[in-house]
Design a protein around this motif. Sequence first.
Motif, PDB file in Angstrom:
ATOM      1  N   LYS A 177      -4.797   8.389  -8.013  1.00 44.05           N
ATOM      2  CA  LYS A 177      -4.380   9.071  -6.609  1.00 44.05           C
ATOM      3  C   LYS A 177      -5.047  10.122  -6.093  1.00 44.05           C
ATOM      4  CE  LYS A 177       0.527   7.450  -7.336  1.00 44.05           C
ATOM      5  NZ  LYS A 177       0.280   6.528  -8.552  1.00 44.05           N
ATOM      6  N   LEU A 178      -5.910  10.891  -7.041  1.00 42.65           N
ATOM      7  CA  LEU A 178      -6.433  12.088  -6.819  1.00 42.65           C
ATOM      8  C   LEU A 178      -7.828  11.790  -5.861  1.00 42.65           C
ATOM      9  CD1 LEU A 178      -4.719  12.950  -9.019  1.00 42.65           C
ATOM     10  CD2 LEU A 178      -6.195  14.900  -9.208  1.00 42.65           C
ATOM     11  N   ASP A 179      -8.248  10.427  -6.235  1.00 45.91           N
ATOM     12  CA  ASP A 179      -9.384  10.191  -5.842  1.00 45.91           C
ATOM     13  C   ASP A 179      -9.526   9.397  -4.249  1.00 45.91           C
ATOM     14  OD1 ASP A 179     -12.120   7.887  -7.056  1.00 45.91           O
ATOM     15  OD2 ASP A 179     -12.262   8.947  -5.233  1.00 45.91           O
ATOM     16  N   MET A 180     -10.278  10.155  -3.326  1.00 48.46           N
ATOM     17  CA  MET A 180     -10.101   9.986  -1.943  1.00 48.46           C
ATOM     18  C   MET A 180     -10.782   8.508  -1.607  1.00 48.46           C
ATOM     19  SD  MET A 180     -10.917  13.337   0.195  1.00 48.46           S
ATOM     20  CE  MET A 180     -12.251  13.733  -0.733  1.00 48.46           C
ATOM     21  N   GLN A 181     -11.621   7.961  -2.739  1.00 48.98           N
ATOM     22  CA  GLN A 181     -12.289   6.686  -2.485  1.00 48.98           C
ATOM     23  C   GLN A 181     -11.177   5.510  -2.496  1.00 48.98           C
ATOM     24  OE1 GLN A 181     -15.648   5.844  -4.748  1.00 48.98           O
ATOM     25  NE2 GLN A 181     -16.518   7.898  -4.277  1.00 48.98           N
ATOM     26  N   ASN A 182      -9.874   5.834  -3.040  1.00 51.77           N
ATOM     27  CA  ASN A 182      -9.014   4.851  -3.121  1.00 51.77           C
ATOM     28  C   ASN A 182      -8.029   5.079  -1.799  1.00 51.77           C
ATOM     29  OD1 ASN A 182      -9.575   3.916  -5.532  1.00 51.77           O
ATOM     30  ND2 ASN A 182      -8.570   5.677  -6.534  1.00 51.77           N
ATOM     31  N   TYR A 183      -8.556   5.575  -0.678  1.00 52.73           N
ATOM     32  CA  TYR A 183      -7.787   5.911   0.458  1.00 52.73           C
ATOM     33  C   TYR A 183      -8.459   5.330   1.485  1.00 52.73           C
ATOM     34  CZ  TYR A 183      -4.641   8.885  -2.189  1.00 52.73           C
ATOM     35  OH  TYR A 183      -3.476   9.303  -3.075  1.00 52.73           O
ATOM     36  N   ALA A 184      -7.813   4.821   2.713  1.00 48.23           N
ATOM     37  CA  ALA A 184      -8.496   4.221   3.922  1.00 48.23           C
ATOM     38  C   ALA A 184      -7.875   4.763   5.096  1.00 48.23           C
ATOM     39  CB  ALA A 184      -8.568   2.758   3.712  1.00 48.23           C
ATOM     40  N   HIS A 234       0.825  -1.234  -0.055  1.00 50.00           N
ATOM     41  CA  HIS A 234      -0.018   0.052  -0.160  1.00 50.00           C
ATOM     42  C   HIS A 234       0.873   1.188  -0.028  1.00 50.00           C
ATOM     43  CE1 HIS A 234       0.909   1.031   4.131  1.00 50.00           C
ATOM     44  NE2 HIS A 234       0.885  -0.216   4.328  1.00 50.00           N
ATOM     45  N   GLY A 235       0.344   2.398  -0.111  1.00 49.45           N
ATOM     46  CA  GLY A 235       1.054   3.580  -0.073  1.00 49.45           C
ATOM     47  C   GLY A 235       0.650   4.456   0.850  1.00 49.45           C
ATOM     48  N   MET A 236       1.119   5.773   0.758  1.00 53.26           N
ATOM     49  CA  MET A 236       0.452   6.646   1.857  1.00 53.26           C
ATOM     50  C   MET A 236       0.201   8.150   1.084  1.00 53.26           C
ATOM     51  SD  MET A 236       2.434   5.554   5.294  1.00 53.26           S
ATOM     52  CE  MET A 236       1.300   6.137   6.384  1.00 53.26           C
ATOM     53  N   GLY A 237      -0.806   8.621   1.364  1.00 44.54           N
ATOM     54  CA  GLY A 237      -1.133  10.031   0.684  1.00 44.54           C
ATOM     55  C   GLY A 237      -1.467  11.058   1.448  1.00 44.54           C
ATOM     56  N   TRP A 238      -1.216  12.071   1.014  1.00 43.21           N
ATOM     57  CA  TRP A 238      -1.609  13.464   2.032  1.00 43.21           C
ATOM     58  C   TRP A 238      -2.519  14.319   1.147  1.00 43.21           C
ATOM     59  CZ3 TRP A 238       0.623  14.650   6.801  1.00 43.21           C
ATOM     60  CH2 TRP A 238       1.537  13.830   6.983  1.00 43.21           C
ATOM     61  N   PHE A 239      -3.397  14.783   1.976  1.00 37.03           N
ATOM     62  CA  PHE A 239      -4.460  15.488   1.730  1.00 37.03           C
ATOM     63  C   PHE A 239      -4.573  16.937   2.455  1.00 37.03           C
ATOM     64  CE2 PHE A 239      -7.184  13.112  -1.523  1.00 37.03           C
ATOM     65  CZ  PHE A 239      -6.429  12.190  -1.567  1.00 37.03           C
ATOM     66  N   ARG A 240      -5.199  17.950   2.046  1.00 31.31           N
ATOM     67  CA  ARG A 240      -5.333  19.054   3.096  1.00 31.31           C
ATOM     68  C   ARG A 240      -6.680  19.774   2.866  1.00 31.31           C
ATOM     69  NH1 ARG A 240      -1.179  23.574   0.207  1.00 31.31           N
ATOM     70  NH2 ARG A 240      -2.841  24.335  -1.668  1.00 31.31           N
ATOM     71  N   GLN A 241      -7.116  20.500   3.771  1.00 27.96           N
ATOM     72  CA  GLN A 241      -8.266  21.180   3.875  1.00 27.96           C
ATOM     73  C   GLN A 241      -8.179  22.526   4.658  1.00 27.96           C
ATOM     74  OE1 GLN A 241     -11.635  18.889   5.314  1.00 27.96           O
ATOM     75  NE2 GLN A 241     -13.044  20.018   4.314  1.00 27.96           N
ATOM     76  N   ALA A 242      -8.713  23.435   3.613  1.00 25.89           N
ATOM     77  CA  ALA A 242      -8.446  25.073   4.060  1.00 25.89           C
ATOM     78  C   ALA A 242      -9.773  25.212   4.774  1.00 25.89           C
ATOM     79  CB  ALA A 242      -8.041  25.803   3.009  1.00 25.89           C
ATOM     80  N   PRO A 243      -9.921  26.217   5.564  1.00 22.36           N
ATOM     81  CA  PRO A 243     -11.348  26.616   5.995  1.00 22.36           C
ATOM     82  C   PRO A 243     -12.210  26.942   4.829  1.00 22.36           C
ATOM     83  CG  PRO A 243      -9.556  27.433   7.170  1.00 22.36           C
ATOM     84  CD  PRO A 243      -8.879  26.882   5.970  1.00 22.36           C
ATOM     85  N   GLY A 244     -13.580  26.223   4.866  1.00 20.60           N
ATOM     86  CA  GLY A 244     -14.434  26.839   3.590  1.00 20.60           C
ATOM     87  C   GLY A 244     -14.249  26.377   2.372  1.00 20.60           C
ATOM     88  N   LYS A 245     -13.169  25.208   2.332  1.00 24.50           N
ATOM     89  CA  LYS A 245     -12.750  24.450   1.050  1.00 24.50           C
ATOM     90  C   LYS A 245     -12.916  23.092   1.178  1.00 24.50           C
ATOM     91  CE  LYS A 245      -9.896  28.280  -0.794  1.00 24.50           C
ATOM     92  NZ  LYS A 245      -8.536  28.422  -1.470  1.00 24.50           N
ATOM     93  N   GLU A 246     -13.131  22.551  -0.162  1.00 25.56           N
ATOM     94  CA  GLU A 246     -12.932  20.984   0.112  1.00 25.56           C
ATOM     95  C   GLU A 246     -11.674  20.301   0.349  1.00 25.56           C
ATOM     96  OE1 GLU A 246     -16.971  20.304  -2.912  1.00 25.56           O
ATOM     97  OE2 GLU A 246     -14.891  19.626  -3.502  1.00 25.56           O
ATOM     98  N   ARG A 247     -11.605  19.162   0.643  1.00 27.55           N
ATOM     99  CA  ARG A 247     -10.656  18.416   0.981  1.00 27.55           C
ATOM    100  C   ARG A 247      -9.457  18.276  -0.386  1.00 27.55           C
ATOM    101  NH1 ARG A 247      -9.666  13.698   5.340  1.00 27.55           N
ATOM    102  NH2 ARG A 247     -10.930  15.444   6.472  1.00 27.55           N
ATOM    103  N   GLU A 248      -8.492  18.677  -0.559  1.00 26.94           N
ATOM    104  CA  GLU A 248      -7.587  18.402  -1.886  1.00 26.94           C
ATOM    105  C   GLU A 248      -6.634  17.613  -1.813  1.00 26.94           C
ATOM    106  OE1 GLU A 248      -6.515  21.874  -3.580  1.00 26.94           O
ATOM    107  OE2 GLU A 248      -5.431  22.743  -1.818  1.00 26.94           O
ATOM    108  N   ALA A 284      -3.750  25.230   6.002  1.00 28.59           N
ATOM    109  CA  ALA A 284      -4.716  24.093   5.961  1.00 28.59           C
ATOM    110  C   ALA A 284      -4.610  22.953   7.156  1.00 28.59           C
ATOM    111  CB  ALA A 284      -4.739  23.316   4.598  1.00 28.59           C
ATOM    112  N   VAL A 285      -5.338  22.065   7.211  1.00 30.12           N
ATOM    113  CA  VAL A 285      -5.378  21.104   8.055  1.00 30.12           C
ATOM    114  C   VAL A 285      -4.874  19.827   7.165  1.00 30.12           C
ATOM    115  CG1 VAL A 285      -6.252  19.368   9.566  1.00 30.12           C
ATOM    116  CG2 VAL A 285      -7.102  21.488   9.788  1.00 30.12           C
ATOM    117  N   TYR A 286      -3.824  19.273   7.299  1.00 31.50           N
ATOM    118  CA  TYR A 286      -2.972  18.381   6.695  1.00 31.50           C
ATOM    119  C   TYR A 286      -3.570  16.916   7.023  1.00 31.50           C
ATOM    120  CZ  TYR A 286      -0.772  21.796   3.859  1.00 31.50           C
ATOM    121  OH  TYR A 286      -0.395  22.830   3.099  1.00 31.50           O
TER     122      TYR A 286
END
Length: 122
Positions: free
Chosen positions: A103-110, A32-46, A91-93
């Motif tokens: 890799k961009l699809d959050m559904q591929n992460y757990a 498996h791999g590991m990924g990072w996303f972030r979410q700024a206030p008022g924005k979607e997680r990216e 943002a919150v990371y």
Amino acid sequence: QVHVAESGGGLVQAGGSLRLSCTASGWSYNNHGMGWFRQAPGKEREWVATVDWVNTTAYADFAKGRFTVSMDKYQTQASLQMKNLEPEDTAVYYCSMFLGGEKLDMQNYASWGRGTQVTVSS
């Protein structure tokens, strides 16, 4: 039970650097791999960056050249080295386990962590 935890966030001035860490435990599967996303206030997680089980890395356009993602050989710890930080990086990371696919699809992460706050002042 899988547990993922991020650390290393904080307050930094624009142009500064931070290194985020992620620790995963209780995961029973290899490759498996590991990924990072972030979410700024008022924005979607990216999506920010991902490293897979053969150490192939991928980055969002805003992260290229400034961020470096890595994972240890045991696939239990990952890091995100960030430099030349900008106020827009505030943002919150979040860290998560990458299962494969797009890799961009959050559904591929757990198993998401609770996140670590990064604040960049101008």
